[in-house]
Design a protein around this motif. Structure first.
Motif, PDB file in Angstrom:
ATOM      1  N   GLY A 201     104.937 -41.434  32.004  1.00 20.77           N
ATOM      2  CA  GLY A 201     103.741 -40.728  31.547  1.00 20.77           C
ATOM      3  C   GLY A 201     103.764 -39.249  31.868  1.00 20.77           C
ATOM      4  N   ARG A 202     104.625 -38.857  32.795  1.00 18.79           N
ATOM      5  CA  ARG A 202     104.799 -37.430  33.091  1.00 18.79           C
ATOM      6  C   ARG A 202     105.929 -36.830  32.257  1.00 18.79           C
ATOM      7  NH1 ARG A 202     105.137 -37.470  39.695  1.00 18.79           N
ATOM      8  NH2 ARG A 202     103.349 -38.817  40.146  1.00 18.79           N
ATOM      9  N   ILE A 203     107.108 -37.515  32.291  1.00 20.31           N
ATOM     10  CA  ILE A 203     108.295 -36.867  31.718  1.00 20.31           C
ATOM     11  C   ILE A 203     108.351 -36.939  30.195  1.00 20.31           C
ATOM     12  CG2 ILE A 203     109.597 -37.267  33.847  1.00 20.31           C
ATOM     13  CD1 ILE A 203     111.137 -39.461  32.405  1.00 20.31           C
ATOM     14  N   VAL A 204     107.862 -38.035  29.585  1.00 15.79           N
ATOM     15  CA  VAL A 204     107.979 -38.138  28.130  1.00 15.79           C
ATOM     16  C   VAL A 204     107.168 -37.047  27.435  1.00 15.79           C
ATOM     17  CG1 VAL A 204     107.649 -39.598  26.104  1.00 15.79           C
ATOM     18  CG2 VAL A 204     108.505 -40.604  28.227  1.00 15.79           C
ATOM     19  N   PRO A 205     105.870 -36.888  27.738  1.00 12.42           N
ATOM     20  CA  PRO A 205     105.148 -35.798  27.068  1.00 12.42           C
ATOM     21  C   PRO A 205     105.652 -34.423  27.475  1.00 12.42           C
ATOM     22  CG  PRO A 205     103.756 -36.838  28.735  1.00 12.42           C
ATOM     23  CD  PRO A 205     104.975 -37.695  28.603  1.00 12.42           C
ATOM     24  N   MET A 212     109.531 -29.340  21.549  1.00 12.68           N
ATOM     25  CA  MET A 212     108.785 -28.885  20.377  1.00 12.68           C
ATOM     26  C   MET A 212     108.532 -27.382  20.436  1.00 12.68           C
ATOM     27  SD  MET A 212     106.156 -32.147  20.076  1.00 12.68           S
ATOM     28  CE  MET A 212     105.111 -31.440  18.813  1.00 12.68           C
ATOM     29  N   GLN A 213     108.253 -26.879  21.631  1.00 15.33           N
ATOM     30  CA  GLN A 213     108.032 -25.445  21.772  1.00 15.33           C
ATOM     31  C   GLN A 213     109.309 -24.655  21.495  1.00 15.33           C
ATOM     32  OE1 GLN A 213     106.372 -25.449  25.759  1.00 15.33           O
ATOM     33  NE2 GLN A 213     104.276 -25.253  24.992  1.00 15.33           N
ATOM     34  N   ARG A 214     110.459 -25.162  21.982  1.00  9.89           N
ATOM     35  CA  ARG A 214     111.728 -24.477  21.718  1.00  9.89           C
ATOM     36  C   ARG A 214     112.062 -24.475  20.232  1.00  9.89           C
ATOM     37  NH1 ARG A 214     113.499 -27.284  26.349  1.00  9.89           N
ATOM     38  NH2 ARG A 214     114.553 -28.830  25.026  1.00  9.89           N
ATOM     39  N   GLU A 215     111.654 -25.552  19.553  1.00 12.54           N
ATOM     40  CA  GLU A 215     111.940 -25.648  18.123  1.00 12.54           C
ATOM     41  C   GLU A 215     110.907 -24.920  17.270  1.00 12.54           C
ATOM     42  OE1 GLU A 215     114.717 -27.239  16.680  1.00 12.54           O
ATOM     43  OE2 GLU A 215     115.334 -27.088  18.787  1.00 12.54           O
ATOM     44  N   PRO A 222     101.962 -32.545  22.848  1.00 14.77           N
ATOM     45  CA  PRO A 222     101.477 -33.513  23.841  1.00 14.77           C
ATOM     46  C   PRO A 222     100.864 -32.799  25.032  1.00 14.77           C
ATOM     47  CG  PRO A 222     103.699 -34.060  23.122  1.00 14.77           C
ATOM     48  CD  PRO A 222     103.391 -32.707  22.571  1.00 14.77           C
ATOM     49  N   SER A 223      99.788 -33.358  25.553  1.00 19.87           N
ATOM     50  CA  SER A 223      99.090 -32.717  26.666  1.00 19.87           C
ATOM     51  C   SER A 223      99.586 -33.246  27.994  1.00 19.87           C
ATOM     52  CB  SER A 223      97.584 -32.980  26.554  1.00 19.87           C
ATOM     53  OG  SER A 223      97.327 -34.378  26.700  1.00 19.87           O
ATOM     54  N   GLN A 224      99.225 -32.572  29.061  1.00 18.86           N
ATOM     55  CA  GLN A 224      99.462 -33.077  30.406  1.00 18.86           C
ATOM     56  C   GLN A 224      98.646 -34.354  30.605  1.00 18.86           C
ATOM     57  OE1 GLN A 224     101.579 -31.953  32.548  1.00 18.86           O
ATOM     58  NE2 GLN A 224     102.062 -29.872  31.884  1.00 18.86           N
ATOM     59  N   PRO A 225      99.067 -35.225  31.548  1.00 21.02           N
ATOM     60  CA  PRO A 225      98.289 -36.453  31.796  1.00 21.02           C
ATOM     61  C   PRO A 225      96.819 -36.166  32.082  1.00 21.02           C
ATOM     62  CG  PRO A 225     100.397 -36.554  32.934  1.00 21.02           C
ATOM     63  CD  PRO A 225     100.280 -35.165  32.366  1.00 21.02           C
ATOM     64  N   THR A 226      95.968 -36.999  31.533  1.00 19.95           N
ATOM     65  CA  THR A 226      94.521 -36.852  31.689  1.00 19.95           C
ATOM     66  C   THR A 226      93.950 -38.106  32.351  1.00 19.95           C
ATOM     67  OG1 THR A 226      94.053 -37.874  29.549  1.00 19.95           O
ATOM     68  CG2 THR A 226      94.473 -35.487  29.562  1.00 19.95           C
ATOM     69  N   LEU A 267     101.047 -43.784  23.787  1.00 19.86           N
ATOM     70  CA  LEU A 267     102.328 -43.387  23.205  1.00 19.86           C
ATOM     71  C   LEU A 267     102.133 -42.581  21.927  1.00 19.86           C
ATOM     72  CD1 LEU A 267     105.444 -43.626  23.213  1.00 19.86           C
ATOM     73  CD2 LEU A 267     105.176 -45.757  21.927  1.00 19.86           C
ATOM     74  N   VAL A 268     101.207 -42.995  21.077  1.00 21.84           N
ATOM     75  CA  VAL A 268     100.959 -42.275  19.820  1.00 21.84           C
ATOM     76  C   VAL A 268     100.513 -40.849  20.117  1.00 21.84           C
ATOM     77  CG1 VAL A 268      99.436 -42.176  17.798  1.00 21.84           C
ATOM     78  CG2 VAL A 268     100.487 -44.353  18.482  1.00 21.84           C
ATOM     79  N   ARG A 269      99.758 -40.648  21.195  1.00 22.56           N
ATOM     80  CA  ARG A 269      99.286 -39.307  21.555  1.00 22.56           C
ATOM     81  C   ARG A 269     100.439 -38.355  21.876  1.00 22.56           C
ATOM     82  NH1 ARG A 269      94.032 -38.916  24.313  1.00 22.56           N
ATOM     83  NH2 ARG A 269      95.091 -38.087  26.153  1.00 22.56           N
TER      84      ARG A 269
END
Length: 404
Positions: A201-205, A212-215, A222-226, A267-269
């Motif tokens: 939940g930390r590393i995947v997002p 995505m930012q590099r591309e 994706p946001s940080q865990p909430t 996961l969809v988020r």
């Protein structure tokens, strides 16, 4: 050095010298343990398929099914957990990694726990249990010391590893007939899936957002865990704890279906479909998707659907655990050896082979008339996946970083 003891600076200097003097394979926990995990994954399944086909009555000190379940969980998965923890903790704490002789001792301890049941099956099962489970308790103590000295917040990881060691002991107790035969095994699965849910939940997002930012992909990052993520992990822990104690029964089935449903929303988020151009990022999402699928399958079993519990169990173990382990081992090995985070042909082939193995293994549980042929096909794909990993990454782990 004062009063015959080492202060923190002395200890750091000692570790620095160990890093410099150690052979490359002992310069980071990921090296011996990821390599060991990959080799043992392939060997253990080959042994299991042989035992299943021939119909042997004993593998080492255990019956074949008990040995297979134990070694895939507390051997293969446990090695990957050790490699990840020993590699991640220095990043979390800012302290130097465990290296050299202490790392060699830990790796040999893990190897001894794999080999002793075969070379000395006459040893008391209690002694074999203490050797195997004791490895994880010692690892947890080592991780705890590093976290406490650095005043770091990752104490739950040390606790989870300690509980994993206790689950190991319980699994041996089940094999000895002292407790229910499934409690230790289910506890180990529950703890490992919880760790994947927590750390994934930390590393995947995070890795997805960075890529995505590099591309230059803007919007919908994706946001940080909430608090929602905390609720998802808690619901998963509760559902798996209930399954550990009671198995797949109707009330537990409801909890598992609920946990699987909100895991799917989680996961969809993370918008994994946007990472199709990067297999090394996409595979994190493909590994994680087996958590909600496994929970939903187990929940459906509990609610009376004609689905064997082995379908959900293998979705969680072969899919979520092994899928995330392979994804993290390839990425971490490349990153920590100073190489580009790019999945080459062998790496991509290993990803494909493993996820095909999951699909076939789950299908074997759902289509009993073709069970044996599908089981052997799944096993062959699994062996191919980890053989490819070892062939591609052993040279990387046995050599110094390009800059060294």
């Amino acid at each position: 050095m004062m009063g015959g003891t080492l202060d923190n600076r002395d200890r750091l200097e000692l570790r620095r010298r160990r890093m410099e003097q150690a052979p490359p394979v002992l310069r980071g926990g990921f090296r011996p343990f990821f390599l060991g995990a990959g080799i043992w994954a392939a060997i253990a399944i080959a042994i299991w398929l042989w035992a299943f086909t021939v119909g042997v009555q004993q593998l080492g000190a255990l019956d074949p099914l008990a040995w297979h379940r134990h070694e895939m969980l507390f051997g293969f998965v446990g090695a990957a957990i050790a490699g990840f923890a020993l590699t991640a903790v220095p990043n979390w704490t800012g302290r130097l990694p465990i290296a050299g002789a202490p790392l060699a001792a830990l790796a040999l301890w893990w190897v001894a726990a794999r080999i002793l049941p075969f070379v000395a099956p006459e040893l008391p099962l209690a002694l074999l249990a203490l050797i195997d489970g004791g490895f994880y308790l010692a690892l947890a103590a080592l991780i705890l010391r590093e976290i406490v000295l650095a005043k770091n917040r990752n104490l739950p990881v040390a606790l989870a590893i300690a509980l994993f060691g206790i689950a190991d002991l319980l699994d041996f107790a089940g094999s000895a007939g002292l407790i229910g035969n499934d409690i230790g095994h289910r506890a180990g699965i529950a703890l490992a899936v919880t760790l994947v849910s927590l750390i994934g939940g930390r590393i995947v997002p995070s890795f997805t957002r960075n890529w995505m930012q590099r591309e230059g992909l803007i919007g919908g990052l994706p946001s940080q865990p909430t608090r929602f993520d905390i609720a998802v992990v808690l619901a998963t822990v509760i559902a798996l704890a209930a399954w550990m104690v009671a198995g797949a029964v109707p009330p537990v089935g409801v909890a598992l279906v609920f946990a699987g449903s909100i895991q799917l929303v989680r996961l969809v988020r993370w918008r994994g479909w946007r990472t199709l151009a990067s297999p090394i990022v996409l595979v994190l999402h493909l590994g994680y998707v087996w958590i909600p699928l496994g929970l939903l399958l187990l929940g459906a079993t509990g609610l009376g659907a004609p689905i064997p519990s082995s379908a959900g169990v293998h979705a969680l173990t072969v899919g979520a655990l092994a899928g995330m382990i392979l994804a993290v081992m390839t990425r971490a090995t490349l990153g920590h050896t100073g190489r580009a985070l790019h999945a080459g042909p062998a790496t991509r082939a290993s990803y494909v082979a493993l996820h095909l193995a999951v699909l076939v293994r789950v299908a074997a549980s759902l289509v009993p008339e073709h069970y044996q042929s599908l089981l052997h096909l799944a096993g062959g794909l699994w062996i191919a996946a980890f053989a490819l990993f070892v062939l591609a990454y052993a040279p990387v782990m046995l050599r110094p970083r390009p800059s060294e």
